[in-house]
Write an enzyme that holds these catalytic residues in place. Sequence first.
Site, mmCIF file in Angstrom:
data_model
loop_
_atom_site.group_PDB
_atom_site.id
_atom_site.type_symbol
_atom_site.label_atom_id
_atom_site.label_comp_id
_atom_site.label_asym_id
_atom_site.label_seq_id
_atom_site.Cartn_x
_atom_site.Cartn_y
_atom_site.Cartn_z
ATOM 1 C CD1 TRP A 106 -2.104 -2.210 1.900
ATOM 2 C CD2 TRP A 106 -2.904 -1.409 -0.028
ATOM 3 N NE1 TRP A 106 -3.061 -3.082 1.443
ATOM 4 C CE2 TRP A 106 -3.576 -2.618 0.263
ATOM 5 C CE3 TRP A 106 -3.238 -0.733 -1.194
ATOM 6 C CZ2 TRP A 106 -4.557 -3.155 -0.572
ATOM 7 C CZ3 TRP A 106 -4.220 -1.268 -2.023
ATOM 8 C CH2 TRP A 106 -4.863 -2.455 -1.704
ATOM 9 C CE LYS A 158 -8.866 -3.408 4.085
ATOM 10 N NZ LYS A 158 -7.711 -2.673 3.640
ATOM 11 C CG ASP A 168 -3.438 3.660 4.142
ATOM 12 O OD1 ASP A 168 -4.439 3.484 4.853
ATOM 13 O OD2 ASP A 168 -3.190 2.982 3.117
HETATM 14 C C1 LIG Z 1 -7.193 -2.322 2.282
HETATM 15 C C2 LIG Z 1 -6.170 -1.267 2.280
HETATM 16 C C3 LIG Z 1 -6.086 -0.324 1.252
HETATM 17 C C4 LIG Z 1 -6.977 -0.369 0.028
HETATM 18 O O1 LIG Z 1 -8.102 0.340 0.269
HETATM 19 P P1 LIG Z 1 -9.207 0.616 -0.856
HETATM 20 O O2 LIG Z 1 -10.310 1.137 -0.013
HETATM 21 O O3 LIG Z 1 -9.511 -0.692 -1.533
HETATM 22 O O4 LIG Z 1 -8.666 1.620 -1.794
HETATM 23 C C5 LIG Z 1 -5.132 0.666 1.356
HETATM 24 N N1 LIG Z 1 -4.295 0.724 2.394
HETATM 25 C C6 LIG Z 1 -4.337 -0.176 3.396
HETATM 26 C C7 LIG Z 1 -3.373 -0.068 4.522
HETATM 27 C C8 LIG Z 1 -5.274 -1.195 3.364
HETATM 28 O O5 LIG Z 1 -5.313 -2.096 4.362
#
Ligand SMILES: *Cc1c(COP(=O)(O)O)cnc(C)c1O
Length: 359
Positions: free
Chosen positions: A100, A193, A169
């Site tokens: 990511w 999540k 993030d």
């Molecule tokens: C799942 C995840 C993403 C992807 O997120 P989307 O909503 O599918 O764009 C990005 N960063 C992390 C850390 C994730 O766990």
Amino acid sequence: MRVFNFNGGPAALPTPVLERVAAETLDWNGTGMSIMENSHRAKEVVAMAEETQADLLELLGLGADWKVLFCQGGASLQFAMIPLNFAQGAECDYLDTGLWSTKAYQEAQICGAKPHIAASSKGDDFTYIPSEFNYSKAPKYVYFTSNNTVRGTQWPTFPKKAPAPLISDMSSEFLSRPLDLTDFVLIHAGAQKNVGPAGLTIVLIKPEWANTGAKGLPHLLDYRTYIEHDSMFNTPPVFAIYVAGLVFKWLKNDIGGLGNIQKLNAAKAKALYEAIDQSGGFYQGTARKDSRSPMNVTFRLVNADLDKPFLEEAKKAGMVGLNGHRSVGGMRASLYNAVDMAAVKTLIDFMAEFQKKRG
Ligand SMILES: *Cc1c(COP(=O)(O)O)cnc(C)c1O
């Protein structure tokens, strides 16, 4: 029958929240219709959205210098919005700890920023959190992924003395522990999540910082639009906001806040990592011990031929979502807030039983 759900995301939600959603599906809040059928401009919906923002700030212990935004486009759109707003033509630093953060870095390149990798664990297959940094001279921000969903690593403490404000993030750990956001100006998290249904992305931003952003962007790519319109410039994902709001209430009232959920999460992770470490090598953790995530426990079986029977038998025993991310294989048990100790104990017992039969 409900299964034990170890999905990486979309993932388990608290049962009391789902029960409440079910109970309110035909008549939400006395409106005679579901939340999905209400206008986002209805006063009940606006009040619900405002209360959801207030509950979130309260959970995190944040004041009026922070603003909660309800965005769409997932964490992935944030990968683009951040450089578009804050680093066009300018340097920005990325800490590369897996899939990511790599994607976020690549998106910054596309968006006309000059991203620089200031730390990376790529050389050792992203199995750890870096402790050495090579920052650029005057980056606009320092960006990192606080919990690496795919590799099962987590920053135990956040970078100190970075040369610029931090942006992170936090998708796969958001609300799993109290956060010290002193050095931050923005964090974002896809809801699917730890917070609610997919389709909602929570952004926490300092409005003061948002005001430093580039001008002339399309409205929905400019953070100021969300701030000025209280995330109602266009139709927001109302249902997802509502479920997130119920999850925040659950965390506040049933769990008793982020300090408590952190303790529960730590106990679950400890139990599972111990089971892995004490299996005599039949199960092997893939992340370095000092970098292990309490949220995503990644491991392998001693022999990859056993992966399929492991997953099949786990499913028969009522457990789903244990396969690793498709980019790395192996196993991953995601222990998000809604996954309780009973689920983890069931998994540990199953693992011991499976090893007895196949080891
Ligand atoms: C799942 C995840 C993403 C992807 O997120 P989307 O909503 O599918 O764009 C990005 N960063 C992390 C850390 C994730 O766990």
